[in-house]
Scaffold this active site. Structure first.
Site, PDB file in Angstrom:
ATOM      1  N   GLU A 122       3.128  -4.334  -2.187  1.00  0.00           N
ATOM      2  CA  GLU A 122       4.462  -3.909  -2.634  1.00  0.00           C
ATOM      3  C   GLU A 122       5.588  -3.841  -1.534  1.00  0.00           C
ATOM      4  O   GLU A 122       5.222  -3.179  -0.537  1.00  0.00           O
ATOM      5  CB  GLU A 122       4.544  -2.482  -3.094  1.00  0.00           C
ATOM      6  CG  GLU A 122       5.550  -1.874  -3.856  1.00  0.00           C
ATOM      7  CD  GLU A 122       5.162  -0.399  -4.183  1.00  0.00           C
ATOM      8  OE1 GLU A 122       6.223   0.321  -4.280  1.00  0.00           O
ATOM      9  OE2 GLU A 122       4.155   0.028  -4.279  1.00  0.00           O
ATOM     10  N   ASP A 182      11.772   8.909  -2.065  1.00  0.00           N
ATOM     11  CA  ASP A 182      11.029   8.779  -0.658  1.00  0.00           C
ATOM     12  C   ASP A 182      11.057   9.922   0.339  1.00  0.00           C
ATOM     13  O   ASP A 182      12.058  10.746   0.285  1.00  0.00           O
ATOM     14  CB  ASP A 182      11.596   7.757   0.218  1.00  0.00           C
ATOM     15  CG  ASP A 182      11.178   6.488  -0.672  1.00  0.00           C
ATOM     16  OD1 ASP A 182       9.875   6.327  -1.141  1.00  0.00           O
ATOM     17  OD2 ASP A 182      11.978   5.335  -0.913  1.00  0.00           O
TER      18      ASP A 182
END
Length: 268
Positions: A51, A62
């Site tokens: 990824e 995040d």
């Protein structure tokens, strides 16, 4: 090859009764060449799916470790062309491992959805995870990912209703990314395994597509426990931290630890 590469990998793992290790790192962090070295290390050490993080100025999903990686990569001027350089370079060396680009929607929209998909496919990317793209708004991008034979992997969460899980299942391609907890990414000491197990059971009642679990997974024991009831795990922050420290030796050890733990999962 695009989605076919991901499909083959999932079939291969299923045949071996093995769970997928999805490894996330940020392109351009701590700098472009160091990130390329880190990507190469995780691929050599056992990652089943890579990824690739696309740095963005407002990474709402995040936590602090990956936010910092976004900021530093942007400070160094990392652009889409640099991500394409990383993916095309690695594709020559690792022809069979799927590469999934994790990007927020804004960069795709600015570059142009079709152009973005075309360039990604040409440079070895096999699909996308777009954390701020809800299934209700995924059809336009989905039409281009289908055209270029790329996978669009959608996210489900503990708060997803049965109706929403079915909607996600209808729009995700080959695989669903299930968020283990409500909140942002980040390595954690403990995860709510019983609740997560129940959430995955509920997911499977509504969707037959494979599901990998991410957010908070950082240790072999996490991977082994989650692998008992899922099709694999996504590990990001723990790897990003080591890559940022340029600690390639420990990065490799961590990936090997995680992958060996997934091989020890009971067969389900």
């Amino acid at each position: 090859m695009g989605r076919e590469r991901l499909s083959r990998k999932l079939d291969f793992l299923r045949e071996r009764q093995e769970k997928a290790l999805v490894c996330y790192l940020m392109a351009g962090y701590p700098d472009l060449e160091s990130s390329l070295q880190a990507f190469r290390s995780v691929l050599k050490s056992g990652a089943d799916i890579l990824e690739i993080g696309f740095p963005f100025s407002d990474p709402v999903a995040d936590g602090i470790t990956i936010q910092h990686a976004h900021e530093e990569a942007l400070k160094r001027g990392t652009k889409f062309k640099d991500i394409l350089y990383i993916s095309s370079t690695l594709r020559q060396e690792f022809p069979d491992i799927p590469f999934i680009l994790m990007t927020y929607y804004n960069p795709m929209f600015k570059i142009g959805l079709e152009r973005f998909c075309h360039l990604a496919k040409e440079n070895g990317i096999d699909g996308f995870i777009v954390p701020d793209l809800p299934p209700e708004e995924s059809e336009e991008l989905g039409s281009y990912t289908q055209k270029y034979q790329l996978s669009l992997i959608l996210l489900a969460s503990p708060t997803s209703s049965e109706r929403r899980l079915k909607l996600i299942c209808n729009h995700t391609d080959l695989l669903t990314y299930f968020i283990s907890i409500t909140g942002t990414t980040g390595a954690r000491e403990d995860l709510p395994l019983e609740r997560l197990k129940e959430n995955i059971r509920r997911y499977r009642e509504n969707c037959q597509k494979p599901v990998v679990v991410g957010f908070g997974v950082s240790k072999g024991e996490h991977a082994r426990a989650i692998g008992e009831f899922s099709d694999g795990v996504v590990v990001g922050s723990a790897l990003v931290k080591l890559a940022g420290e340029r600690n390639i030796e420990d990065l490799s050890k961590k990936v090997k630890e995680l992958k060996s733990s997934l091989k020890l999962c009971p067969k389900v």
